[in-house]
Design an enzyme around this catalytic site. Structure first.
Site, PDB file in Angstrom:
ATOM      1  N   GLY A  40       0.827  -1.221   0.000  1.00  0.00           N
ATOM      2  CA  GLY A  40       0.000   0.000   0.000  1.00  0.00           C
ATOM      3  C   GLY A  40       0.850   1.254   0.000  1.00  0.00           C
ATOM      4  N   GLY A  70      -0.304   4.865  -1.002  1.00  0.00           N
ATOM      5  CA  GLY A  70      -1.344   5.539  -0.227  1.00  0.00           C
ATOM      6  C   GLY A  70      -0.837   6.757   0.527  1.00  0.00           C
ATOM      7  N   GLN A  71      -1.742   7.357   1.295  1.00  0.00           N
ATOM      8  CA  GLN A  71      -1.421   8.615   1.989  1.00  0.00           C
ATOM      9  C   GLN A  71      -0.202   8.456   2.895  1.00  0.00           C
ATOM     10  OE1 GLN A  71      -3.949   9.905   5.188  1.00  0.00           O
ATOM     11  NE2 GLN A  71      -3.449  12.048   4.912  1.00  0.00           N
ATOM     12  N   ASP A 130       2.125  -1.652  -4.490  1.00  0.00           N
ATOM     13  CA  ASP A 130       0.702  -1.283  -4.387  1.00  0.00           C
ATOM     14  C   ASP A 130      -0.053  -2.042  -5.482  1.00  0.00           C
ATOM     15  OD1 ASP A 130      -1.841   0.337  -4.197  1.00  0.00           O
ATOM     16  OD2 ASP A 130      -0.598   1.556  -2.887  1.00  0.00           O
ATOM     17  N   ILE A 131      -1.387  -1.910  -5.481  1.00  0.00           N
ATOM     18  CA  ILE A 131      -2.110  -2.598  -6.565  1.00  0.00           C
ATOM     19  C   ILE A 131      -2.078  -1.816  -7.865  1.00  0.00           C
ATOM     20  CG2 ILE A 131      -3.841  -4.322  -5.849  1.00  0.00           C
ATOM     21  CD1 ILE A 131      -5.696  -1.958  -5.252  1.00  0.00           C
ATOM     22  N   ASP A 177      -0.712  -7.188  -5.164  1.00  0.00           N
ATOM     23  CA  ASP A 177      -2.025  -7.227  -4.521  1.00  0.00           C
ATOM     24  C   ASP A 177      -1.852  -8.090  -3.270  1.00  0.00           C
ATOM     25  OD1 ASP A 177      -4.601  -7.802  -3.689  1.00  0.00           O
ATOM     26  OD2 ASP A 177      -5.388  -8.074  -5.711  1.00  0.00           O
ATOM     27  N   TYR A 202     -14.885  -1.217   8.927  1.00  0.00           N
ATOM     28  CA  TYR A 202     -13.457  -0.880   9.023  1.00  0.00           C
ATOM     29  C   TYR A 202     -12.964  -1.107  10.459  1.00  0.00           C
ATOM     30  CZ  TYR A 202      -9.370   2.316   9.019  1.00  0.00           C
ATOM     31  OH  TYR A 202      -8.125   2.878   9.152  1.00  0.00           O
ATOM     32  N   LYS A 261     -10.254  -3.714  12.027  1.00  0.00           N
ATOM     33  CA  LYS A 261      -9.068  -3.254  12.773  1.00  0.00           C
ATOM     34  C   LYS A 261      -8.978  -3.951  14.138  1.00  0.00           C
ATOM     35  CE  LYS A 261      -7.030  -0.572   9.821  1.00  0.00           C
ATOM     36  NZ  LYS A 261      -5.712  -0.933   9.281  1.00  0.00           N
ATOM     37  N   ILE A 297      -4.976  11.292   9.960  1.00  0.00           N
ATOM     38  CA  ILE A 297      -3.651  11.785   9.575  1.00  0.00           C
ATOM     39  C   ILE A 297      -3.795  12.937   8.579  1.00  0.00           C
ATOM     40  CG2 ILE A 297      -1.423  11.168   8.566  1.00  0.00           C
ATOM     41  CD1 ILE A 297      -2.062   9.742  11.272  1.00  0.00           C
TER      42      ILE A 297
HETATM   43  P1  NAD Z   1      -4.693   4.898   1.761  1.00  0.00           P
HETATM   44  O1  NAD Z   1      -6.083   4.518   1.403  1.00  0.00           O
HETATM   45  O2  NAD Z   1      -4.236   6.267   1.421  1.00  0.00           O
HETATM   46  O3  NAD Z   1      -3.670   3.865   1.138  1.00  0.00           O
HETATM   47  C1  NAD Z   1      -3.912   2.494   1.134  1.00  0.00           C
HETATM   48  C2  NAD Z   1      -3.233   1.918  -0.081  1.00  0.00           C
HETATM   49  O4  NAD Z   1      -3.521   0.524  -0.115  1.00  0.00           O
HETATM   50  C3  NAD Z   1      -3.714   2.518  -1.405  1.00  0.00           C
HETATM   51  O5  NAD Z   1      -2.629   3.039  -2.134  1.00  0.00           O
HETATM   52  C4  NAD Z   1      -4.369   1.346  -2.131  1.00  0.00           C
HETATM   53  O6  NAD Z   1      -4.141   1.351  -3.535  1.00  0.00           O
HETATM   54  C5  NAD Z   1      -3.663   0.163  -1.465  1.00  0.00           C
HETATM   55  N1  NAD Z   1      -4.434  -1.066  -1.585  1.00  0.00           N
HETATM   56  C6  NAD Z   1      -5.763  -1.255  -1.493  1.00  0.00           C
HETATM   57  N2  NAD Z   1      -6.076  -2.537  -1.706  1.00  0.00           N
HETATM   58  C7  NAD Z   1      -4.915  -3.194  -1.916  1.00  0.00           C
HETATM   59  C8  NAD Z   1      -4.573  -4.536  -2.195  1.00  0.00           C
HETATM   60  N3  NAD Z   1      -5.517  -5.477  -2.318  1.00  0.00           N
HETATM   61  N4  NAD Z   1      -3.267  -4.868  -2.343  1.00  0.00           N
HETATM   62  C9  NAD Z   1      -2.312  -3.910  -2.247  1.00  0.00           C
HETATM   63  N5  NAD Z   1      -2.575  -2.605  -2.000  1.00  0.00           N
HETATM   64  C10 NAD Z   1      -3.858  -2.259  -1.837  1.00  0.00           C
HETATM   65  O7  NAD Z   1      -4.511   4.610   3.320  1.00  0.00           O
HETATM   66  P2  NAD Z   1      -3.483   5.277   4.337  1.00  0.00           P
HETATM   67  O8  NAD Z   1      -4.117   6.472   4.883  1.00  0.00           O
HETATM   68  O9  NAD Z   1      -2.142   5.386   3.731  1.00  0.00           O
HETATM   69  O10 NAD Z   1      -3.508   4.171   5.483  1.00  0.00           O
HETATM   70  C11 NAD Z   1      -2.449   3.259   5.724  1.00  0.00           C
HETATM   71  C12 NAD Z   1      -2.798   2.464   6.962  1.00  0.00           C
HETATM   72  O11 NAD Z   1      -3.017   3.326   8.074  1.00  0.00           O
HETATM   73  C13 NAD Z   1      -4.091   1.631   6.822  1.00  0.00           C
HETATM   74  O12 NAD Z   1      -3.952   0.418   7.534  1.00  0.00           O
HETATM   75  C14 NAD Z   1      -5.120   2.506   7.493  1.00  0.00           C
HETATM   76  O13 NAD Z   1      -6.200   1.731   7.970  1.00  0.00           O
HETATM   77  C15 NAD Z   1      -4.307   3.105   8.617  1.00  0.00           C
HETATM   78  N6  NAD Z   1      -4.866   4.362   9.119  1.00  0.00           N
HETATM   79  C16 NAD Z   1      -4.865   5.494   8.360  1.00  0.00           C
HETATM   80  C17 NAD Z   1      -5.415   6.657   8.879  1.00  0.00           C
HETATM   81  C18 NAD Z   1      -5.425   7.944   8.093  1.00  0.00           C
HETATM   82  O14 NAD Z   1      -5.982   8.941   8.547  1.00  0.00           O
HETATM   83  N7  NAD Z   1      -4.798   8.008   6.929  1.00  0.00           N
HETATM   84  C19 NAD Z   1      -5.977   6.673  10.161  1.00  0.00           C
HETATM   85  C20 NAD Z   1      -5.988   5.500  10.896  1.00  0.00           C
HETATM   86  C21 NAD Z   1      -5.417   4.346  10.376  1.00  0.00           C
END
Ligand code: NAD
Length: 359
Positions: free
Chosen positions: A40, A43-44, A66-67, A85, A175, A179, A205
């Site tokens: 992932g 992601g953010q 990432d996917i 994936d 969700y 978790k 975040i």
């Molecule tokens: P995000 O949604 O920005 O990124 C998640 C990434 O996972 C994406 O790039 C997506 O393409 C990838 N993804 C989805 N399905 C996939 C798969 N099957 N195989 C591979 N990749 C896949 O999320 P984030 O904000 O970067 O969060 C990262 C972690 O932190 C997560 O576990 C999230 O639950 C946790 N989290 C985030 C926040 C927040 O505010 N950003 C808050 C609490 C917890």
């Protein structure tokens, strides 16, 4: 008293299992070379974390995955990037073997708002994906794994003002359910197989560099872009909605600090409460207005209000402070000043941004 007894039991039980993992010696996890896989990574959090890890360990030592192709070009410029994936266990194992991975940061997930739109997908990615990572860690005797949790583990029965480390975990979102399950599953792998798995309950975040990915706290990022680009914002939660938040530099620091922590000091592993700041939507708007006086914020709560109302306003992070010396650097004022300065620089240049909502 019951909790102290349980804690003592956990320490003794866990101590007896340390010998199962050849990389844990005498209660200390030995530092081997770091060959890291980030799932992932587009992601953010993953995209910023990957770049920090590459600064620390070298570009080639950190494989981003990432996917789909990442929107951050630096992820492919500064080191290897692979399409993985997390539901494809075979591919995951192949990547671990090919790059001789010893550490995984498992950031792939479906976040809260997207999860409510597609609960089955959230369960699949967040549980089956996690299981694949944990099984790969077990099969390949990985050195260390990071699996993030979230304040979404809490629900309406959790004390709202200062959610304790040990408390009722009855979330109302799929969700949150994934978790809680994930935390318990990770802890099971620690206890049953002697693996070194660590995780934080991230709050919402906020980042100046990367857009959020479909969660309930996305408004706290969107508001900055709209304030700078348009001078107004329609917020999808009520003005009095208070939630725990954290600025990205603190999020990365918490992640890296926990992963660096001496294993023998940890009595928790996969479920640390970690606090940055807490503020209401209207306090955030007021803070922005100090720097953009013409900014106007209106409120039109949608389905995410119900999710926000089920989460606590603050979390008690004493365990993180005591076990691995956690301290945040950013409060609301400092974060707002930094966000506005960075976004003005970025939006004045070539920065683009997808519309989205957050975690
Ligand atoms: P995000 O949604 O920005 O990124 C998640 C990434 O996972 C994406 O790039 C997506 O393409 C990838 N993804 C989805 N399905 C996939 C798969 N099957 N195989 C591979 N990749 C896949 O999320 P984030 O904000 O970067 O969060 C990262 C972690 O932190 C997560 O576990 C999230 O639950 C946790 N989290 C985030 C926040 C927040 O505010 N950003 C808050 C609490 C917890």
């Amino acid at each position: 008293m019951i909790h102290l007894q349980y804690d003592l039991f956990r320490r003794l039980w866990f101590g007896s299992l340390l010998a199962y993992n050849p990389r844990i010696k005498g209660g200390m996890v030995t530092q081997t070379t770091q060959r890291i896989l980030v799932t992932g990574a587009g992601g953010q959090i993953g995209s910023e974390l990957t770049l920090v890890l590459r600064d620390r360990y070298g570009g080639d030592a950190v494989v981003a995955s990432d996917i789909h192709e990442p929107m951050t070009p630096a992820l492919q410029r500064t080191g290897p990037f692979e399409i993985v994936d997390v539901l494809d266990a075979e591919r995951l194992h192949a990547m671990i073997d090919q790059y001789k991975i010893d550490t995984v940061y498992h950031m792939a997930a479906i976040l809260s708002a997207t999860g409510e739109e597609n609960p089955q997908l959230a369960w699949k990615v967040n549980i089956h994906g996690l299981t694949n990572v944990l099984e790969a860690a077990r099969a390949r005797a990985l050195h260390r794994v990071f699996c993030p949790s979230s304040i979404a583990v809490f629900g309406p029965e959790t004390p709202r003002d200062l959610a304790p480390q040990e408390t009722v975990l009855r979330p109302t979102t799929v969700y949150g359910v994934t978790k809680v399950t994930g935390e318990l599953l990770c802890e099971y792998y620690v206890n049953r197989y002697g693996l070194d798995i660590r995780g934080l309950r991230y709050p919402g975040i906020i980042s100046s560099e990367t857009p959020p990915g479909g969660g309930t706290t996305d408004y706290a990022v969107d508001i900055f872009y709209q304030a700078i680009e348009h001078g107004s914002y329609t917020c999808f939660v009520r003005p009095d909605t208070v939630l725990p938040m954290m600025y990205m530099p603190d999020c990365i620091k918490a992640t890296v600090d926990l992963m660096d922590a001496d294993f023998s000091r940890l009595s928790h592993h996969c479920d640390f409460n970690v606090a940055g700041m807490s503020f209401s939507a209207e306090e955030l708007a007021a803070e922005i207005r100090k720097r953009i006086p013409e900014f106007e914020c209106t409120y039109a709560p949608d389905f995410r209000q119900t999710i926000a109302d089920s989460w606590p306003q603050r979390v008690d992070d004493r365990a993180a402070r005591e076990e691995w010396d956690w301290t945040p650097a950013y409060d609301l004022e400092r974060m707002t000043a930094h966000m506005i300065e960075r976004l003005r620089q970025r939006l004045g240049s070539t920065a683009t941004r997808s519309s989205s909502s957050a975690g």
